[in-house]
Design a protein around this motif. Sequence first.
Motif, PDB file in Angstrom:
ATOM      1  N   THR A 110       0.823  -1.213   0.000  1.00  0.00           N
ATOM      2  CA  THR A 110       0.000   0.000   0.000  1.00  0.00           C
ATOM      3  C   THR A 110       0.853   1.258   0.000  1.00  0.00           C
ATOM      4  OG1 THR A 110      -1.783  -1.121   1.181  1.00  0.00           O
ATOM      5  CG2 THR A 110      -1.799   1.278   1.195  1.00  0.00           C
ATOM      6  N   ASP A 111       1.774   1.376   0.950  1.00  0.00           N
ATOM      7  CA  ASP A 111       2.586   2.601   1.034  1.00  0.00           C
ATOM      8  C   ASP A 111       3.823   2.555   0.150  1.00  0.00           C
ATOM      9  OD1 ASP A 111       3.541   0.654   3.096  1.00  0.00           O
ATOM     10  OD2 ASP A 111       5.067   2.175   3.411  1.00  0.00           O
ATOM     11  N   ARG A 112       4.242   1.348  -0.283  1.00  0.00           N
ATOM     12  CA  ARG A 112       5.355   1.171  -1.213  1.00  0.00           C
ATOM     13  C   ARG A 112       6.601   1.969  -0.784  1.00  0.00           C
ATOM     14  NH1 ARG A 112       3.971  -1.052  -6.085  1.00  0.00           N
ATOM     15  NH2 ARG A 112       5.454   0.185  -7.301  1.00  0.00           N
ATOM     16  N   THR A 113       6.954   1.788   0.498  1.00  0.00           N
ATOM     17  CA  THR A 113       8.119   2.452   1.068  1.00  0.00           C
ATOM     18  C   THR A 113       8.954   1.427   1.815  1.00  0.00           C
ATOM     19  OG1 THR A 113       7.008   4.593   1.293  1.00  0.00           O
ATOM     20  CG2 THR A 113       8.922   4.209   2.700  1.00  0.00           C
ATOM     21  N   LEU A 114      10.277   1.469   1.594  1.00  0.00           N
ATOM     22  CA  LEU A 114      11.212   0.565   2.264  1.00  0.00           C
ATOM     23  C   LEU A 114      12.339   1.394   2.850  1.00  0.00           C
ATOM     24  CD1 LEU A 114      12.180  -2.433   2.784  1.00  0.00           C
ATOM     25  CD2 LEU A 114      13.520  -2.178   0.671  1.00  0.00           C
ATOM     26  N   ARG A 115      12.602   1.207   4.152  1.00  0.00           N
ATOM     27  CA  ARG A 115      13.666   1.952   4.815  1.00  0.00           C
ATOM     28  C   ARG A 115      14.598   0.976   5.543  1.00  0.00           C
ATOM     29  NH1 ARG A 115       9.076   5.148   6.377  1.00  0.00           N
ATOM     30  NH2 ARG A 115       8.993   7.097   5.172  1.00  0.00           N
ATOM     31  N   GLU A 141      10.613  -2.002  -7.476  1.00  0.00           N
ATOM     32  CA  GLU A 141      10.662  -1.068  -8.596  1.00  0.00           C
ATOM     33  C   GLU A 141       9.554  -0.022  -8.448  1.00  0.00           C
ATOM     34  OE1 GLU A 141      13.025  -1.077 -10.775  1.00  0.00           O
ATOM     35  OE2 GLU A 141      13.950  -2.928 -10.054  1.00  0.00           O
ATOM     36  N   GLY A 142       9.928   1.240  -8.544  1.00  0.00           N
ATOM     37  CA  GLY A 142       8.956   2.310  -8.416  1.00  0.00           C
ATOM     38  C   GLY A 142       8.610   2.666  -6.979  1.00  0.00           C
TER      39      GLY A 142
END
Length: 290
Positions: A110-115, A141-142
């Motif tokens: 959903t948030d498509r964020t990786l930290r 990707e993206g």
Amino acid sequence: MWRPGEETPRLTEEEFRLLRDLIHAYCGIFFREDARFLLERRLGPRLEALGLPGYSAYHRYLRFDPARQAELQKAIELVTTNETYFYREPLQLDALAREILPRLSDLHQTDRTLRILSAGCSTGEEAYTIAVLVKQSRLFEGWNVEILGCDISNRCIEHARAGIYGEHAFRNVEAEAMRRWFHLREGKWAIDQAIRRMVRFSRENLLDPRALAGLSRLDVIACRNVLIYFDTLARKRVLATLHEKLRDGGWLLLGHSESLVTFTADFEIVHLRTDLVYRKPPCDPGEEEP
């Protein structure tokens, strides 16, 4: 009395303890009694550079001189160990690539964020290795991918930002496959821009109460072969900081010689196929182990 240009004086037991305790209070690194010669050898040139008569004078300089902060940082640069290379401890990295990253991909659709944070990153090999694994997974990707490397050494951070390495950094067999992400220039290997853009580096003192204050919650923290240089109290303080910065269900990767058993119960052990790792317990039952 010793004068600049003469043989460097010996570091007495009392002077060793004074310098050791000052360094420990600043950054948590603790030197045992058998490290006295190491401190003497590595800090000796600073006496001549500053024109000081001995280590007691150097201790006073580090405590009271207006330039003490800058000099303390120089001392830390000299006495810390920066041993690292690409794809270090490959079984754990395989677990990251094959099990942890796919789980995170599913979790963050959903948030498509990786930290991800590489804490105590030294000259950057670990952070770039993680970036390559993320890139090669093709799962993100993206996405908004943020990979941060931090270290207490300004010299190491400058090296990491330059992204240029010699053959020694590839001495692990598993690192050979990473060369496709580098370009050979004048006998050195420069990291490809596609990987460099994924990573940023900053200087951080993990013992500082303000450490990592500017970071959002993290999915993975790699703090491998760092805690071994701290004493018990410093380890607990650093682990509390890392725990606070991880999101619920976030992963903590330590070196194989490091264990949390006697330091904190805030993390759970997760048995993956190729390694054991730690995790901040998830609040959502849906994130529990199957």
